[in-house]
Scaffold this motif. Structure first.
Motif, PDB file in Angstrom:
ATOM      1  N   SER A   1     -21.318  14.619  13.346  1.00 34.56           N
ATOM      2  CA  SER A   1     -21.397  13.174  13.146  1.00 34.56           C
ATOM      3  C   SER A   1     -22.834  12.721  12.934  1.00 34.56           C
ATOM      4  N   VAL A   2     -23.757  13.293  13.682  1.00 29.98           N
ATOM      5  CA  VAL A   2     -25.171  12.946  13.508  1.00 29.98           C
ATOM      6  C   VAL A   2     -25.624  13.253  12.083  1.00 29.98           C
ATOM      7  N   LEU A   3     -25.228  14.414  11.585  1.00 31.91           N
ATOM      8  CA  LEU A   3     -25.622  14.814  10.230  1.00 31.91           C
ATOM      9  C   LEU A   3     -24.985  13.909   9.179  1.00 31.91           C
ATOM     10  N   ILE A   4     -23.714  13.585   9.360  1.00 32.71           N
ATOM     11  CA  ILE A   4     -23.003  12.754   8.385  1.00 32.71           C
ATOM     12  C   ILE A   4     -23.529  11.329   8.393  1.00 32.71           C
ATOM     13  N   GLN A   5     -23.660  10.753   9.574  1.00 33.87           N
ATOM     14  CA  GLN A   5     -24.082   9.360   9.659  1.00 33.87           C
ATOM     15  C   GLN A   5     -25.527   9.160   9.196  1.00 33.87           C
ATOM     16  N   SER A   6     -26.338  10.196   9.310  1.00 32.55           N
ATOM     17  CA  SER A   6     -27.736  10.105   8.868  1.00 32.55           C
ATOM     18  C   SER A   6     -27.890  10.355   7.383  1.00 32.55           C
ATOM     19  N   GLY A   7     -26.814  10.811   6.738  1.00 33.63           N
ATOM     20  CA  GLY A   7     -26.883  11.113   5.316  1.00 33.63           C
ATOM     21  C   GLY A   7     -27.331  12.527   5.016  1.00 33.63           C
ATOM     22  N   SER A   8     -27.526  13.341   6.054  1.00 37.40           N
ATOM     23  CA  SER A   8     -27.968  14.720   5.848  1.00 37.40           C
ATOM     24  C   SER A   8     -26.840  15.639   5.408  1.00 37.40           C
ATOM     25  N   LEU A   9     -25.608  15.227   5.658  1.00 36.59           N
ATOM     26  CA  LEU A   9     -24.449  16.042   5.291  1.00 36.59           C
ATOM     27  C   LEU A   9     -23.392  15.154   4.658  1.00 36.59           C
ATOM     28  N   ASP A  10     -23.011  15.482   3.438  1.00 37.91           N
ATOM     29  CA  ASP A  10     -21.970  14.724   2.745  1.00 37.91           C
ATOM     30  C   ASP A  10     -20.591  15.229   3.191  1.00 37.91           C
ATOM     31  N   PRO A  11     -19.669  14.330   3.517  1.00 38.07           N
ATOM     32  CA  PRO A  11     -18.325  14.761   3.915  1.00 38.07           C
ATOM     33  C   PRO A  11     -17.651  15.655   2.882  1.00 38.07           C
ATOM     34  N   VAL A  12     -17.926  15.415   1.597  1.00 37.27           N
ATOM     35  CA  VAL A  12     -17.330  16.258   0.558  1.00 37.27           C
ATOM     36  C   VAL A  12     -17.838  17.691   0.685  1.00 37.27           C
ATOM     37  N   THR A  13     -19.121  17.841   0.923  1.00 35.23           N
ATOM     38  CA  THR A  13     -19.698  19.172   1.113  1.00 35.23           C
ATOM     39  C   THR A  13     -19.087  19.857   2.322  1.00 35.23           C
ATOM     40  N   LEU A  14     -18.969  19.114   3.407  1.00 32.59           N
ATOM     41  CA  LEU A  14     -18.401  19.675   4.635  1.00 32.59           C
ATOM     42  C   LEU A  14     -16.965  20.126   4.423  1.00 32.59           C
ATOM     43  N   VAL A  15     -16.172  19.323   3.747  1.00 34.03           N
ATOM     44  CA  VAL A  15     -14.772  19.676   3.506  1.00 34.03           C
ATOM     45  C   VAL A  15     -14.662  20.908   2.615  1.00 34.03           C
ATOM     46  N   GLU A  16     -15.475  20.987   1.574  1.00 39.87           N
ATOM     47  CA  GLU A  16     -15.428  22.158   0.698  1.00 39.87           C
ATOM     48  C   GLU A  16     -15.827  23.416   1.457  1.00 39.87           C
ATOM     49  N   GLU A  17     -16.823  23.298   2.342  1.00 45.14           N
ATOM     50  CA  GLU A  17     -17.219  24.448   3.147  1.00 45.14           C
ATOM     51  C   GLU A  17     -16.089  24.869   4.086  1.00 45.14           C
ATOM     52  N   SER A  18     -15.424  23.886   4.652  1.00 42.29           N
ATOM     53  CA  SER A  18     -14.318  24.175   5.557  1.00 42.29           C
ATOM     54  C   SER A  18     -13.161  24.846   4.819  1.00 42.29           C
ATOM     55  N   LEU A  19     -12.774  24.286   3.684  1.00 39.82           N
ATOM     56  CA  LEU A  19     -11.682  24.861   2.902  1.00 39.82           C
ATOM     57  C   LEU A  19     -12.011  26.284   2.452  1.00 39.82           C
ATOM     58  N   ASP A  20     -13.240  26.501   2.032  1.00 42.21           N
ATOM     59  CA  ASP A  20     -13.646  27.831   1.578  1.00 42.21           C
ATOM     60  C   ASP A  20     -13.604  28.828   2.728  1.00 42.21           C
ATOM     61  N   ALA A  21     -14.061  28.390   3.912  1.00 45.09           N
ATOM     62  CA  ALA A  21     -14.055  29.273   5.074  1.00 45.09           C
ATOM     63  C   ALA A  21     -12.632  29.640   5.478  1.00 45.09           C
ATOM     64  N   ILE A  22     -11.729  28.687   5.378  1.00 41.01           N
ATOM     65  CA  ILE A  22     -10.327  28.943   5.734  1.00 41.01           C
ATOM     66  C   ILE A  22      -9.700  29.922   4.751  1.00 41.01           C
ATOM     67  N   ARG A  23      -9.933  29.689   3.466  1.00 41.61           N
ATOM     68  CA  ARG A  23      -9.338  30.549   2.429  1.00 41.61           C
ATOM     69  C   ARG A  23      -9.835  31.983   2.528  1.00 41.61           C
ATOM     70  N   THR A  24     -11.094  32.173   2.938  1.00 41.20           N
ATOM     71  CA  THR A  24     -11.696  33.503   2.949  1.00 41.20           C
ATOM     72  C   THR A  24     -11.712  34.144   4.335  1.00 41.20           C
ATOM     73  N   HIS A  25     -11.172  33.448   5.321  1.00 43.37           N
ATOM     74  CA  HIS A  25     -11.199  33.985   6.680  1.00 43.37           C
ATOM     75  C   HIS A  25     -10.312  35.219   6.777  1.00 43.37           C
ATOM     76  N   LYS A  26     -10.728  36.174   7.606  1.00 46.69           N
ATOM     77  CA  LYS A  26      -9.976  37.431   7.733  1.00 46.69           C
ATOM     78  C   LYS A  26      -8.597  37.234   8.348  1.00 46.69           C
ATOM     79  N   ASP A  27      -8.429  36.157   9.118  1.00 40.08           N
ATOM     80  CA  ASP A  27      -7.145  35.888   9.764  1.00 40.08           C
ATOM     81  C   ASP A  27      -6.422  34.782   8.995  1.00 40.08           C
ATOM     82  N   GLN A  28      -5.451  35.163   8.197  1.00 38.94           N
ATOM     83  CA  GLN A  28      -4.730  34.188   7.379  1.00 38.94           C
ATOM     84  C   GLN A  28      -3.484  33.648   8.073  1.00 38.94           C
ATOM     85  N   ALA A  29      -3.348  33.924   9.372  1.00 35.89           N
ATOM     86  CA  ALA A  29      -2.223  33.389  10.135  1.00 35.89           C
ATOM     87  C   ALA A  29      -2.591  32.113  10.879  1.00 35.89           C
ATOM     88  N   ILE A  30      -3.817  31.627  10.709  1.00 36.44           N
ATOM     89  CA  ILE A  30      -4.259  30.442  11.455  1.00 36.44           C
ATOM     90  C   ILE A  30      -3.637  29.180  10.883  1.00 36.44           C
TER      91      ILE A  30
END
Length: 456
Positions: free
Chosen positions: A14-43
């Motif tokens: 929240s600190v990063l997002i509210q300060s403008g240091s992290l864009d929510p779009v960037t965060l979501v893409e990083e999250s989606l990419d991490a989920i797709r490439t994670h070794k455990d696909q049962a999560i």
């Protein structure tokens, strides 16, 4: 997510997002990419990519225009697979509901967190129909406990994917349900904070039930502060109103009945060490017998568990038809036990429950909390439980034993990581309070977290 954001709490993001240091779009893409490439696909059982991108883009626009919806705007959240998501069937960890009619609207709590600006990333795995404390799922696979370094270990259930998603750093929070321990158990097994709210604190509209007399909700996350923020949003509040307590003014009572029976040495040692730290910080600690705990298990032995009676009432038609063949055999067997519970027995359970709630309330001081290990053992190995149904039943009961007390007595509770036990696996410290004392409980948990919590 990239390593920069893996494992961060809501507050840190929240600190990063509210300060403008992290864009929510960037965060979501990083999250989606991490989920797709994670070794455990049962999560995750389903990613909500289109929705997540739309919500993240809207959040990004609001923040640029100075219209932030508050602390949670742009924060990703995962939903247990029994919350209604508009346009999708609610499958509750089962394949028999895969062709169910799509939900016409989101569950009320999904709407509430969307209104706070949170971004729905996806649905996470769970025990089928939420009916197990272990987290095994034969249909979508069993998410592995990421804290294990020796063998594959269970995640805990029924909110299995919720815990593993947060513990793996894929999302900072996931919302689960808790009927007999399903938020607190996986939180304890994975070294997380798990808050089970009082039953009725949040709307249950759009939540697939297990036992309505016991069902409650709550977040699995990385800190009590995160839980407090999410709690406020789930209640439609613009900001949290929980006041941090003074540790020196707090008191806890430690039951000497049932909860420490057959506890692993490592669990007992971590719990006792936590009590020493609390005492050193000025917290008053006393021990007392709770005969009501014995009475609770006696009525279960005589008539059957309340959860089993209500689960059978919910699923009896399904169990009598061909769908039963496509369900987890262990869930089927446990649910069918509810057929043996008579109406007289069910009503007597409810009557005894009401009396025990009163009896226990009279044993707890007006400013006191109840404390004991969340689970009497650390997360066990997965393979033996998959192979041996008798072992599954035995371990499932022991896993649920401590937490189900709070559901039966209508408590709220917070599980905090308090150290490690066997094989370096996390141990949970469960702090509970009577129903509708959530503000007092969360205020105490805020005060005690740094004393109790030992993240692993």
């Amino acid at each position: 997510m990239t390593q920069t954001h893996l494992g961060k709490s809501i507050a840190q993001l929240s600190v990063l997002i509210q300060s403008g240091s992290l864009d929510p779009v960037t965060l979501v893409e990083e999250s989606l990419d991490a989920i797709r490439t994670h070794k455990d696909q049962a999560i995750f059982t389903r990613l909500l990519e289109e929705r997540a991108r739309e919500e993240a883009t809207a959040s990004s626009r609001r923040l640029r225009e100075g219209r932030s919806r508050g602390l949670l705007d742009g924060i990703p959240v995962a939903w247990k697979d029994l919350f209604a998501i508009r346009g999708l069937p609610t499958t509750a960890g089962s394949i028999v509901l895969a062709d169910a009619a799509p939900a016409q609207e989101d569950a009320d709590v999904v709407k509430a967190l969307k209104a706070a600006g949170m971004v729905a990333i996806g649905r996470v795995n769970m025990s089928e129909f939420a009916f197990s404390g272990l987290g095994l799922n034969p249909h979508y696979g069993t998410p592995l406990n990421p804290r294990a370094t020796d063998v594959g270990r269970i995640p805990g259930g029924s909110s299995s994917g919720s815990a593993v998603a947060v513990a793996s750093g894929l999302v900072p929070v996931s919302i689960g349900t808790d009927t007999g321990g399903s938020v607190r158990i996986p939180s304890a097994f994975n070294g997380l904070v798990g808050y089970k709210a009082s039953r009725g604190r949040y709307s249950m509209a759009g939540v697939f039930p297990l036992a309505t007399s016991l069902d409650s909700l709550g977040p699995l996350c990385r800190s009590v502060q995160d839980a407090v923020w999410v709690d406020a949003a789930m209640r439609g509040r613009a900001a949290p109103d929980i006041i941090r307590a003074n540790p020196a003014g707090l008191s806890v009572v430690v039951p000497t009945t049932v909860v420490m029976d057959d506890a692993e040495d490592g669990v007992a040692e971590a719990f006792e060490a936590t009590l020493v730290r609390l005492s050193a910080a000025g917290v008053k600690v006393r021990r007392a017998a709770f005969p009501a705990f014995d009475s609770l298990f006696q009525v279960m032995a005589e008539h059957g568990p309340l959860v089993t009676a209500e689960a059978f009432a919910l699923h009896h038609r399904r169990l009598a038809g061909p769908e039963a063949e496509a369900m987890d055999r262990r869930v089927v067997a446990r649910t069918r036990l509810g057929e043996k519970i008579t109406l007289v027995g069910y009503l007597e359970i409810l009557q005894v429950r009401e009396q025990l709630i009163k009896d226990v309330a009279g044993m707890i001081g007006p400013n006191e909390f109840i404390a004991y290990p969340t689970v009497a053992h650390v997360a066990p190995a997965l393979a033996p439980l998959e192979e041996d149904d008798e072992l599954f039943v035995k371990v499932n009961f022991k896993t649920l034993r401590n937490t189900l007390i709070g559901n039966f007595l209508d408590w709220c509770g917070v599980s905090l990581p308090c150290g490690t036990g066997s094989a370096g696996m996390p141990v949970g410290f469960l702090l509970s309070a009577p129903k509708e004392q959530d503000e007092r409980l969360l205020g105490a948990a805020l005060a005690l977290e740094d004393i109790v919590a030992k993240l692993v």
